[in-house]
Design a protein around this motif. Structure first.
Motif, mmCIF file in Angstrom:
data_model
loop_
_atom_site.group_PDB
_atom_site.id
_atom_site.type_symbol
_atom_site.label_atom_id
_atom_site.label_comp_id
_atom_site.label_asym_id
_atom_site.label_seq_id
_atom_site.Cartn_x
_atom_site.Cartn_y
_atom_site.Cartn_z
ATOM 1 N N LEU A 3 6.785 13.065 4.098
ATOM 2 C CA LEU A 3 5.475 12.469 3.807
ATOM 3 C C LEU A 3 4.853 11.833 5.040
ATOM 4 C CD1 LEU A 3 3.301 11.840 1.772
ATOM 5 C CD2 LEU A 3 4.714 10.037 0.834
ATOM 6 N N SER A 4 5.700 11.435 6.004
ATOM 7 C CA SER A 4 5.118 10.791 7.190
ATOM 8 C C SER A 4 4.904 11.778 8.339
ATOM 9 C CB SER A 4 5.981 9.606 7.611
ATOM 10 O OG SER A 4 7.320 9.977 7.680
ATOM 11 N N MET A 5 5.077 13.063 8.099
ATOM 12 C CA MET A 5 4.806 14.046 9.157
ATOM 13 C C MET A 5 3.296 14.263 9.313
ATOM 14 S SD MET A 5 7.807 16.906 8.649
ATOM 15 C CE MET A 5 7.457 17.699 10.232
ATOM 16 N N LYS A 17 -1.550 4.123 6.829
ATOM 17 C CA LYS A 17 -2.985 4.264 7.099
ATOM 18 C C LYS A 17 -3.775 3.023 6.714
ATOM 19 C CE LYS A 17 -3.007 9.221 6.144
ATOM 20 N NZ LYS A 17 -3.364 10.204 5.117
ATOM 21 N N GLU A 70 15.110 10.913 -0.115
ATOM 22 C CA GLU A 70 14.907 10.552 1.286
ATOM 23 C C GLU A 70 14.114 11.631 2.011
ATOM 24 O OE1 GLU A 70 19.168 9.420 0.439
ATOM 25 O OE2 GLU A 70 17.506 10.333 -0.625
ATOM 26 N N GLN A 95 10.434 11.273 1.533
ATOM 27 C CA GLN A 95 9.835 10.216 2.331
ATOM 28 C C GLN A 95 9.646 10.645 3.782
ATOM 29 O OE1 GLN A 95 10.220 6.298 1.798
ATOM 30 N NE2 GLN A 95 9.629 6.669 -0.306
ATOM 31 N N SER A 96 10.671 11.293 4.345
ATOM 32 C CA SER A 96 10.543 11.613 5.760
ATOM 33 C C SER A 96 9.468 12.677 5.974
ATOM 34 C CB SER A 96 11.892 12.046 6.342
ATOM 35 O OG SER A 96 12.317 13.251 5.761
ATOM 36 N N THR A 142 0.821 -1.209 0.000
ATOM 37 C CA THR A 142 0.000 0.000 0.000
ATOM 38 C C THR A 142 0.854 1.258 0.000
ATOM 39 O OG1 THR A 142 -0.056 0.100 2.408
ATOM 40 C CG2 THR A 142 -1.814 -1.150 1.325
ATOM 41 N N PRO A 171 8.692 7.477 12.281
ATOM 42 C CA PRO A 171 8.630 7.353 10.821
ATOM 43 C C PRO A 171 9.071 8.601 10.066
ATOM 44 C CG PRO A 171 6.671 6.372 11.801
ATOM 45 C CD PRO A 171 7.432 7.054 12.926
ATOM 46 N N ASN A 172 8.837 9.790 10.635
ATOM 47 C CA ASN A 172 9.239 10.945 9.824
ATOM 48 C C ASN A 172 10.717 11.275 9.961
ATOM 49 O OD1 ASN A 172 7.975 11.519 12.261
ATOM 50 N ND2 ASN A 172 7.718 13.683 11.775
ATOM 51 N N CYS A 173 11.469 10.419 10.641
ATOM 52 C CA CYS A 173 12.933 10.515 10.563
ATOM 53 C C CYS A 173 13.543 9.282 9.896
ATOM 54 C CB CYS A 173 13.531 10.705 11.953
ATOM 55 S SG CYS A 173 13.166 12.342 12.620
ATOM 56 N N ALA A 174 12.691 8.355 9.418
ATOM 57 C CA ALA A 174 13.216 7.119 8.813
ATOM 58 C C ALA A 174 13.997 7.455 7.547
ATOM 59 C CB ALA A 174 12.071 6.174 8.483
ATOM 60 N N MET A 175 15.066 6.676 7.311
ATOM 61 C CA MET A 175 15.867 6.919 6.115
ATOM 62 C C MET A 175 15.257 6.248 4.896
ATOM 63 S SD MET A 175 19.573 6.473 7.886
ATOM 64 C CE MET A 175 20.573 7.337 6.667
ATOM 65 N N ASP A 178 11.276 4.590 3.468
ATOM 66 C CA ASP A 178 9.907 4.086 3.602
ATOM 67 C C ASP A 178 9.210 4.453 4.902
ATOM 68 O OD1 ASP A 178 9.745 3.022 1.110
ATOM 69 O OD2 ASP A 178 10.281 0.990 1.692
ATOM 70 N N GLY A 179 9.525 5.625 5.440
ATOM 71 C CA GLY A 179 8.823 6.083 6.635
ATOM 72 C C GLY A 179 7.306 6.105 6.484
ATOM 73 N N PRO A 180 6.791 6.603 5.343
ATOM 74 C CA PRO A 180 5.338 6.776 5.240
ATOM 75 C C PRO A 180 4.533 5.498 5.403
ATOM 76 C CG PRO A 180 6.458 7.995 3.506
ATOM 77 C CD PRO A 180 7.501 7.174 4.205
ATOM 78 N N LYS A 221 10.978 21.864 9.264
ATOM 79 C CA LYS A 221 11.768 20.705 8.840
ATOM 80 C C LYS A 221 12.382 20.933 7.457
ATOM 81 C CE LYS A 221 12.478 15.989 8.651
ATOM 82 N NZ LYS A 221 12.355 14.779 9.439
#
Lengths: 337, 337, 337, 337
Positions: D54-56, C278, D48, D51-52, C274, C303-307, C309-311, D20
């Motif tokens: 997008l999850s905020m 969510k 990157e 991605q980070s 997906t 997740p919003n600091c992941a290097m 696929d955080g989302p 950010k």
């Protein structure tokens, strides 16, 4: 929307786009990047504007920010819609099961299966009186005679009935017999039929087109709603992919996606999507656990004598077992069946 | 057809299938393999039979041997069909170019572009009076007023006209004005519309559905032909895939495939398939070189004021250049344009 | 297999095909239909033969009757395979949850999330040390340093570890650290890598390719098994379609299809399919209800600091809630989690 | 890039995203719409970061404005790249034809067909020594013996040779024999192999993955170029769709799209895409007329004895006729062959 100018766009081209946007009633906010300029345009979204701007010199692309649908959108209406079909409420905590044979073949067989699926817990009867068939040489349905049989089965079982309508000329007649109109996958973008179905005042079961995106599907719902009819139930029935092990690929991700973007109920058709009764039970349970508001399942007393889609039909006894299993799954996700 | 029994099928199940096939009028030829038994069934193919047998116990799969279409098939009619539209012959050595704007917007603009495309060598005029639009809020066409404008443009240019029909209720009216009826991609499996178009007696331009296989497309043609109308021209207009750089993926392989399996002419629409005028010239040349019997190309005098599909429309002067280039390509493959 | 001759095939061409089949060791059974002749060929299936016969004059098509895979097939081995990874049994009544971040970023963050997912009930730890990234400019993983961190997390939590291997040259090294090797979607048909993974002796988690049919996926498993390694777990992770609301389209129908045709366990990846956290909860429940033998879920503390696929990553507390909900769903379908 | 905030996003969430972005080195430009706020972010694109962010919390979507590839892009290098392979120049006005059998089977057959295709006008020889086969039981190629045969054919004909490499461990060996390395469709996202091929210094023929978007394909080219090797030739070879009449769907639209966005040459493979020699001639002509810089065509002296892909191979005499026809088409579009 955001207008992306090409790296080669001249200042004059950028100004022209801004001027045009202003004429169309947008407020504009240009952002000058190192390579490309983009222009933010604020205002009511009108698709025609998008198209005319996209063909202006120097314009590379247009990115819509707002969803193209409004009435079908959760942005406009945050509360989940509940569609009433007879006494049945689709979109509520009780997941609704619609069941019956693909095509109506005779009074006896239809009434017999109608009683059995009611016994097993189905809430609405399905059946095809007008069949859109790939081959002109295939059985095309009993037409009005089929509608009459369905209406009698409603009398006997007390369950409301849903059937497909395939021609604008038939909408009035079909609506006079049934409690809910089905728009089939092949007609999801038959916009005239959507309008007529909307105008009929009956609830509409709107199947997803074989290659429709979720956004296009919600735009089709928008057609129905904008004709004055809020009672739309979406039905995921598989999309066309390269996979051939199943007839289509059931897209259960559509359930949470629709829940996020729309207030309309969504049910799932595991019979047409897979094309095989063997997979119906597993995917029915999967659909309820994923959060679908209901199911539409084909049941036929004697699938190898069915005039249409026998291979995907459950026998009534298998359907009965499935309904019990579905009850447990529904409870596990906080619903009933 | 070939019935494949599952490895676990019992002798009794095999016998039952053979008996049923005999009842249906097939001659049967079982072949007992080491793991599976298969049964060859010879006789007239009827799709319903296939379905009913597929749901018999022990049956794993059914493999059709004959194509499901007959009248559209080269097996039945080996000579290439030539469809006459006015004085124009589609399917003959001269590749036919149909041109005009997406939608008819006004008398002046339509007649002006009609004259220009005639000047450049187009053989048939196109234009939309009834527009099937994804959004209910988009311009839906001038309807009968648009048909009248087209008819006047025919008077002035001498070129025949083709336009889309989207509702069974409009077929008679549209047929009274135009020389060829177009069935759009979204209506390729609107079987009632196919029948009405067939019954109208006018030649039919049948666009391929967005996710239709070539076989389904030929089955749609079968609907038209079986309504008494042999004059069907197929139009490849792109299929839906995961690629987003173009609106759809133009499937030029469909040209030689259709030529192999059907006697019907096939033309190509590079405008709708790509969604961008930038790619129209390259793919028009590609289509003619691949063997297409013609093209349908959108031309608009002022694409950034078009009410519909401006971004994919060529300006008249670009169309004129393209027509000259197409002449060379046509000659290279032994045709004219 | 069945060889379908074209309607124009001559008697001599039919005889030539029969002769060639005999030379290849097949017994042949011709069936002469009214329009076409078909030849049934019984014998061990070899794909090369299929190809060479398909190019003989007069041959229209070849229809395989047997599945191309053997070792992965239920025809050969009817009992469900259970793959042991450490103390964990995949394919048994307990559905197995594999959890952890997309990429390993540091000792602290990995060990912290490892403890949390264990606490919530995960059975195996996941984490990427070698990341196959679409962009050469993206973070490519900590490589051996990442493997060391994973091994330490195993010491601390007692959970076995699985990680992806992307290069034949790394298989030995990766296998020396981890309990299970993952073959990613992009490498599903990297046949050399499949062979090396098979030869390593470690259980293999085989993701479905982005556009792989189920049959091709089982053929990829056949590569691993034929290298001497029966311990293959299949992982459905979404296929590529035209739908853009989700990154890929999760094909839950693959669960019952694989169960029908293969004895190998199958788990589901709701995170990569997906692309959005969510939808992970809904589809995880759907997967278990459909009959999947487990899940692989991305969990990241921030997740919003992941290097990477955080989302699509769940936070540990959301994962904890999901695990409880999954427990109810598992029970509803007769399993545990 | 543009960050689209959800309609429910709070002012604090918007500020957090802006903060950010600033930390990451972007300049920000918020646009406050009636329903949604969007934030334009100007700066060097790093995936990157996307991605980070997008999850905020409060972020709905991110819209990239710049293409993710740089070195492969026309934005960076506007002049068409010409790749030299031996004396042959790919990307120049002469369209280049690469020909030969799918697999190398023996010295005699390979040298014989090599001489014939040279005679007919081919510029480069192809042939497979390492074959990535779907089945582990299929012929996997002669490996180094095949490379030696190819090298001898080069001596005899004077034509350069291209062959596929499937394993990072083989790159050095294969590069020592051949003039150009082919990366097959199944390895288009085998990023380690791309890097090794790039580092080899040999020109690389990069086939499009079966389900790769054009953007992903150019990103794969970016891997090769960023390893220090600018000599990349793209090869369109069909994508996977629902259509089954051809093995894959040849996407000729990719030719003008690649020409617009990249400076790299693009050739077309009509043999693998269609899977049938019957369609090779039509689509070869279509490809050249569409603007392809060349073709790669399978030719086998005796297709029904080929060990691999016989059905899609032309016989040498058919290839000879095709080359003459292609000459006319090339001239019609201002090129030679």
């Amino acid at each position: 929307m955001i207008i992306v100018m090409s790296p080669q766009a001249t200042r004059e081209q950028i100004d022209n786009v801004e001027r045009k946007l202003s004429q169309l009633g947008y407020r504009t906010h240009p952002i000058y990047g190192d390579v490309k300029t983009v222009i933010g345009a604020i205002g009511e979204k009108r698709l025609e504007d998008t198209q005319s701007i996209l063909s202006m010199p120097g314009v590379e692309n247009i990115v819509p920010i707002m969803k193209p649908y409004k009435l079908a959108s959760r942005e406009l209406k945050q509360i989940q819609t509940i569609v009433k079909v007879g006494n049945c409420r689709i979109g509520d905590s009780k997941a609704v099961v619609i069941a019956g044979p693909c095509a109506i073949e005779s009074y006896e067989s239809y009434v017999s299966v109608a009683k059995q699926v009611k016994e097993s817990g189905a809430s609405i009867l399905r059946g095809g009186a007008y069949k859109p068939r790939t081959s002109p040489y295939s059985f095309q349905g009993l037409e009005e005679d089929g509608l009459k049989i369905m209406a009698e089965a409603r009398e006997i079982t007390g369950l409301p009935i849903v059937t497909e309508v395939v021609d604008t000329r038939d909408v009035e007649l079909v609506a006079s017999y049934c409690d809910m109109l089905q728009i089939g996958a092949r007609n999801m973008q038959n916009f005239r039929l959507l309008r007529e179905a909307g105008a009929s005042g009956k609830p509409v079961l709107l199947k997803r087109g074989l290659s429709a995106t979720i956004e296009e599907w919600l735009m089709a719902a928008e057609y129905v709603i904008s004709s004055g009819n809020q009672n739309v139930v979406l039905c995921e029935r598989g999309i066309r992919t390269f996979e051939t092990a199943t007839r289509n690929t059931l897209d259960l991700s559509a359930v949470p996606v629709v829940k996020e973007f729309s207030h309309l109920p969504i049910i799932v058709d595991p019979s047409h999507s897979t094309g095989s009764w063997k997979y119906v039970s597993a995917l029915s349970k999967g659909a309820i656990a994923t959060g679908a508001d209901g199911l539409i399942i084909e049941v036929h007393p004697d699938p190898n004598c069915a005039m249409c889609d026998g291979p995907q039909s459950l026998k009534p006894n298998k359907f009965s077992v499935l309904m019990q299993e579905l009850g447990s799954v529904a409870i596990a996700v906080g619903r009933t069946i």
